[in-house]
Design a protein around this motif. Structure first.
Motif, short mmCIF file in Angstrom:
data_model
loop_
_atom_site.label_atom_id
_atom_site.label_comp_id
_atom_site.label_asym_id
_atom_site.label_seq_id
_atom_site.Cartn_x
_atom_site.Cartn_y
_atom_site.Cartn_z
N SER A 1 34.27 47.20 72.20
CA SER A 1 34.76 48.58 72.14
C SER A 1 35.08 49.02 73.57
N PRO A 2 36.02 49.96 73.75
CA PRO A 2 36.44 50.34 75.10
C PRO A 2 35.30 50.83 75.99
N TRP A 3 34.29 51.43 75.41
CA TRP A 3 33.21 51.96 76.24
C TRP A 3 32.36 50.87 76.86
N GLY B 1 38.68 43.00 75.41
CA GLY B 1 39.07 43.17 74.02
C GLY B 1 39.97 42.11 73.45
N PRO C 1 45.99 48.93 72.39
CA PRO C 1 45.66 50.36 72.33
C PRO C 1 46.08 51.04 71.04
#
Length: 319
Positions: A177-179, A250, A255
């Motif tokens: 996940s991006p975080w 990722g 995106p």
């Protein structure tokens, strides 16, 4: 999986193995030509020097194959293949999209790390078998560099595996996940720097630096054998950038959440990281041997252990 599917996937892996390192090599020629105002790489073939890579290949083919009289001929001949083939094996388990992987292993991450370390044996074999003291010293430096940077690289990768809860490379991409970048950024930096050191890329190229040790373990190599070592370096860049993308960025995930464009997003991230590798070569001076060891043992190893502890705390807190 049927036999035709297996053959098709392996053919695609071999095609990528033959094409992507050459594209990275061409990118390095052009990027360095612009950054350092080198005119030569911009001339071959006319427009923007498009044929420079072809010219280099023709040059290597024309050169004579020389084996030193004091060399161990069998080991000397096998060393380029030992340096190159592990990267082909690694590409077999790199996922390029949802379900698009030649072989999905449950322990894919550890498999990749184990096979990646085999390639440095090619440098050690080349140095030992050449009958040249500079080549031998370069091979020993390569081994020492591997031992110093393998530990932080494995620890950084272990942090990602702990966060994802799996050793499967597709599973890590699915769990990403991006975080993650907020608390796995140190692991990303450690993994990438350690990978550059294992590939002997500047500023970690002391074992092969011509100004220090002639050309290290490759001193006695000519023609296609030397070209295979160069190809192994570019293949290593492809593998390092692909692994960094899969573990920290990722993988195929873009995106907009369109997995159909997964291979394209993976290639974009891969070549952006490859450009960073080239940029570091152009803009940074070479480290001394003692500075390299201090960076590994006094900086990267403590940081990787701290990152591993942080990942454990975050995982417990999430539960």
């Amino acid at each position: 999986m049927t036999l035709p599917e297996i053959v098709l996937r392996l053919a695609l892996v071999v095609a990528a193995f033959l094409l992507l390192p050459l594209l990275v090599g061409q990118l390095e020629h052009k990027a360095m030509a612009h950054m350092q105002a080198r005119l030569g790489p911009m001339r071959a073939g006319g427009f923007h020097g498009w044929a420079q890579l072809i010219a280099d290949g023709v040059k290597f083919v024309q050169k004579e194959h020389v084996v030193p009289a004091q060399a161990d001929r069998t080991v000397f001949s096998l060393a380029p293949a030992i340096a190159l083939l592990p990267y082909l094996v690694i590409l077999v388990v790199i996922p390029v999209g949802p379900g698009l992987v030649a072989l999905d292993l449950d322990i894919g991450l550890f498999f990749v790390l184990a096979v990646m370390s085999v390639s440095v044996l090619g440098s050690v074999m080349a140095g030992w078998s050449s009958g040249n003291k500079y080549a031998l010293l370069g091979g020993l430096r390569s081994a020492a560099q591997l031992m110093a940077y393998e530990l932080p690289m494995v620890l950084a990768a272990s942090s990602v595996a702990m966060a994802a809860g799996t050793l499967s490379l597709p599973g890590i991409v699915e769990a990403w996940s991006p975080w993650w970048l907020a608390w796995q950024a140190p692991a990303l930096l450690i993994f990438f720097v350690a990978g550059l050191a294992e590939l002997h890329r500047p500023p970690f190229d002391m074992p092969v630096a011509d100004s220090e040790i002639v050309l290290g373990p490759y001193t006695e190599y000519t023609g296609l054998r030397f070209a295979l070592f160069l190809l192994a370096e570019y293949a290593g860049i492809v593998v390092l950038c692909a692994l960094t993308t899969v573990l920290f960025l990722g993988g195929w995930r873009g995106p907009f959440g369109d997995d159909a464009l997964g291979p394209i997003w993976l290639l974009i991230k891969l070549f952006v990281l490859a450009f960073v590798v080239i940029w570091l070569r152009v803009s940074n001076p070479r480290l001394r041997a003692d500075q390299l060891q201090k960076l590994a043992w006094q900086v990267l190893v403590p940081l990787s252990l701290g990152q591993l502890a942080l990942t454990g705390v975050v995982k417990v807190a999430m539960v």
